[in-house]
Design an enzyme around this catalytic site. Structure first.
Site, PDB file in Angstrom:
ATOM      1  N   LEU A 217      10.927 -20.473  -4.359  1.00 52.86           N
ATOM      2  CA  LEU A 217       9.864 -19.605  -3.858  1.00 52.86           C
ATOM      3  C   LEU A 217       8.651 -19.604  -4.787  1.00 52.86           C
ATOM      4  O   LEU A 217       8.795 -19.522  -6.007  1.00 52.86           O
ATOM      5  CB  LEU A 217      10.403 -18.165  -3.760  1.00 52.86           C
ATOM      6  CG  LEU A 217       9.364 -17.092  -3.450  1.00 52.86           C
ATOM      7  CD1 LEU A 217       9.064 -17.043  -1.962  1.00 52.86           C
ATOM      8  CD2 LEU A 217       9.830 -15.723  -3.930  1.00 52.86           C
TER       9      LEU A 217
ATOM     10  N   HIS B 167       2.657   3.220  -8.853  1.00 50.31           N
ATOM     11  CA  HIS B 167       2.470   1.785  -9.130  1.00 50.31           C
ATOM     12  C   HIS B 167       3.687   1.227  -9.878  1.00 50.31           C
ATOM     13  O   HIS B 167       4.118   0.107  -9.636  1.00 50.31           O
ATOM     14  CB  HIS B 167       1.199   1.557  -9.955  1.00 50.31           C
ATOM     15  CG  HIS B 167      -0.052   1.935  -9.209  1.00 50.31           C
ATOM     16  ND1 HIS B 167      -0.275   1.575  -7.903  1.00 50.31           N
ATOM     17  CD2 HIS B 167      -1.146   2.646  -9.584  1.00 50.31           C
ATOM     18  CE1 HIS B 167      -1.446   2.047  -7.498  1.00 50.31           C
ATOM     19  NE2 HIS B 167      -1.987   2.713  -8.504  1.00 50.31           N
TER      20      HIS B 167
ATOM     21  N   ASP C  86       0.829  -1.209   0.000  1.00 50.83           N
ATOM     22  CA  ASP C  86       0.000   0.000   0.000  1.00 50.83           C
ATOM     23  C   ASP C  86       0.864   1.260   0.000  1.00 50.83           C
ATOM     24  O   ASP C  86       1.972   1.250   0.542  1.00 50.83           O
ATOM     25  CB  ASP C  86      -0.904  -0.036   1.244  1.00 50.83           C
ATOM     26  CG  ASP C  86      -2.074   0.923   1.130  1.00 50.83           C
ATOM     27  OD1 ASP C  86      -2.291   1.493   0.036  1.00 50.83           O
ATOM     28  OD2 ASP C  86      -2.780   1.111   2.142  1.00 50.83           O
TER      29      ASP C  86
HETATM   30  C1  FPP Z   1      -2.188   0.187  -3.279  1.00 52.64           C
HETATM   31  O1  FPP Z   1      -1.626   1.475  -3.175  1.00 52.64           O
HETATM   32  C2  FPP Z   1      -1.587  -0.483  -4.407  1.00 52.64           C
HETATM   33  C3  FPP Z   1      -2.280  -1.090  -5.421  1.00 52.64           C
HETATM   34  C4  FPP Z   1      -3.738  -1.168  -5.477  1.00 52.64           C
HETATM   35  C5  FPP Z   1      -1.562  -1.686  -6.572  1.00 52.64           C
HETATM   36  C6  FPP Z   1      -0.386  -2.469  -6.161  1.00 52.64           C
HETATM   37  C7  FPP Z   1       0.382  -2.849  -7.339  1.00 52.64           C
HETATM   38  C8  FPP Z   1       1.723  -2.891  -7.358  1.00 52.64           C
HETATM   39  C9  FPP Z   1       2.598  -2.573  -6.207  1.00 52.64           C
HETATM   40  C10 FPP Z   1       2.430  -3.341  -8.570  1.00 52.64           C
HETATM   41  C11 FPP Z   1       2.172  -4.785  -8.767  1.00 52.64           C
HETATM   42  C12 FPP Z   1       3.110  -5.364  -9.691  1.00 52.64           C
HETATM   43  C13 FPP Z   1       2.859  -6.462 -10.398  1.00 52.64           C
HETATM   44  C14 FPP Z   1       3.938  -7.059 -11.145  1.00 52.64           C
HETATM   45  C15 FPP Z   1       1.519  -7.078 -10.463  1.00 52.64           C
HETATM   46  P1  FPP Z   1      -2.593   2.718  -3.367  1.00 52.64           P
HETATM   47  O2  FPP Z   1      -2.668   3.039  -4.815  1.00 52.64           O
HETATM   48  O3  FPP Z   1      -3.907   2.436  -2.719  1.00 52.64           O
HETATM   49  O4  FPP Z   1      -1.815   3.828  -2.583  1.00 52.64           O
HETATM   50  P2  FPP Z   1      -2.487   5.038  -1.787  1.00 52.64           P
HETATM   51  O5  FPP Z   1      -3.239   4.425  -0.629  1.00 52.64           O
HETATM   52  O6  FPP Z   1      -1.293   5.821  -1.340  1.00 52.64           O
HETATM   53  O7  FPP Z   1      -3.364   5.783  -2.724  1.00 52.64           O
END
Ligand code: FPP
Length: 259
Positions: free
Chosen positions: A149, A55, A38
């Site tokens: 893994l 992201h 997050d």
């Molecule tokens: C939450 O942060 C994050 C997500 C919903 C997306 C997570 C995805 C990745 C870390 C990349 C994944 C990579 C692959 C290869 C699948 P948020 O956007 O809710 O953050 P915020 O709370 O600060 O708005």
């Protein structure tokens, strides 16, 4: 795009990091680690960048975390990449996230194969864009004989929906004489979940300072150890993972009993 971020560069660890890894390996390492990644949006906002930049940065952290988890001897790493509720986000953000598995695996898959990592996925496949599913399925297929893994992406995953579906399947099997009510217990119910082949997570990590589960593995996390950090996911480093494991190793797990 990937070269720009030098994602293809072989990952080297400093001697300090190597020492820490060796030190931690003297104690039991959690077998299954689950992470709620997050804070990507906030990371981007702090830098006046579009949310999707967060992201993208977060995707690079997935690679580092995977490689370290593998080195530590963690058996399964489940990463919450997209929830069944995340479709509510702006269309451009959803589309961007749905391109990430392709981009990530497009460059990183050979390294996963080389490092004996096995890719898996939990979540509802049928709503995923074809290109997303194709990238994941290709990675699953190409790594299926690996036994290191397990990198398990939770993509379009929602725990309540998973539990409801499991209940429906149980009812169906009961109606069809496949399952007798007296046989139903926690282990049997677990076998109806998307995580049937995994042991329950030993350790849950959530970044960005939010202290909630957000519909993630509600059944499976019943006895997991939780480690929360204020660090935003794109800033999550190898040292943070090592810190989480060090804390885990100091916890006394009683599973409701006494020591
Ligand atoms: C939450 O942060 C994050 C997500 C919903 C997306 C997570 C995805 C990745 C870390 C990349 C994944 C990579 C692959 C290869 C699948 P948020 O956007 O809710 O953050 P915020 O709370 O600060 O708005």
């Amino acid at each position: 795009m990937f070269n720009k971020f030098r994602l293809g560069k072989k990952q080297e660890h400093s001697s300090t990091l190597r020492d820490k890894i060796e030190e931690l390996k003297k104690q039991p390492i959690p077998e299954h680690v689950a992470i709620i990644m997050d804070g990507n949006g906030r990371w981007a906002k702090k830098r006046a960048l579009p949310r999707v930049a967060g992201h993208h940065e977060g995707m690079k952290v997935v690679r580092k975390t995977t490689m370290l988890a593998n080195k530590l001897g963690i058996k399964a790493l489940t990463l919450y990449a997209f929830s069944t509720e995340n479709w509510k986000r702006p269309k451009n953000e959803v589309e961007y996230i749905m391109r990430l598995p392709e981009e990530f695996l497009g460059t990183f898959l050979p390294e996963l194969v080389e490092n004996n990592v096995q890719v898996k996925m939990i979540g509802y496949k049928n709503q995923l864009p074809v290109h997303t599913l194709h990238a994941i399925e290709k990675a699953i297929e190409e790594t299926k004989d690996n036994n290191g893994l397990v990198l398990n992406f939770a993509l379009n995953y929602g725990s309540r929906a998973e539990i409801i579906d499991a209940v429906k399947q149980v009812l169906n099997d009961s109606k069809n004489g496949i399952l007798n009510e007296t046989e139903l217990n926690e282990d049997v119910f677990s076998s109806y979940l998307m995580t049937s082949e995994f042991k329950d997570p030993d350790l849950l990590i959530r970044t960005s300072g939010e202290i909630r589960l957000s519909n993630f593995m509600l059944w499976q996390l019943a006895y997991s150890e939780f480690w929360f950090t204020d660090v935003l996911w794109p800033d999550f480093s190898e040292n943070h993972l090592l810190e989480a494991i060090e804390v885990f190793q100091k916890r006394q797990r009683r599973f409701g009993g006494i020591l």
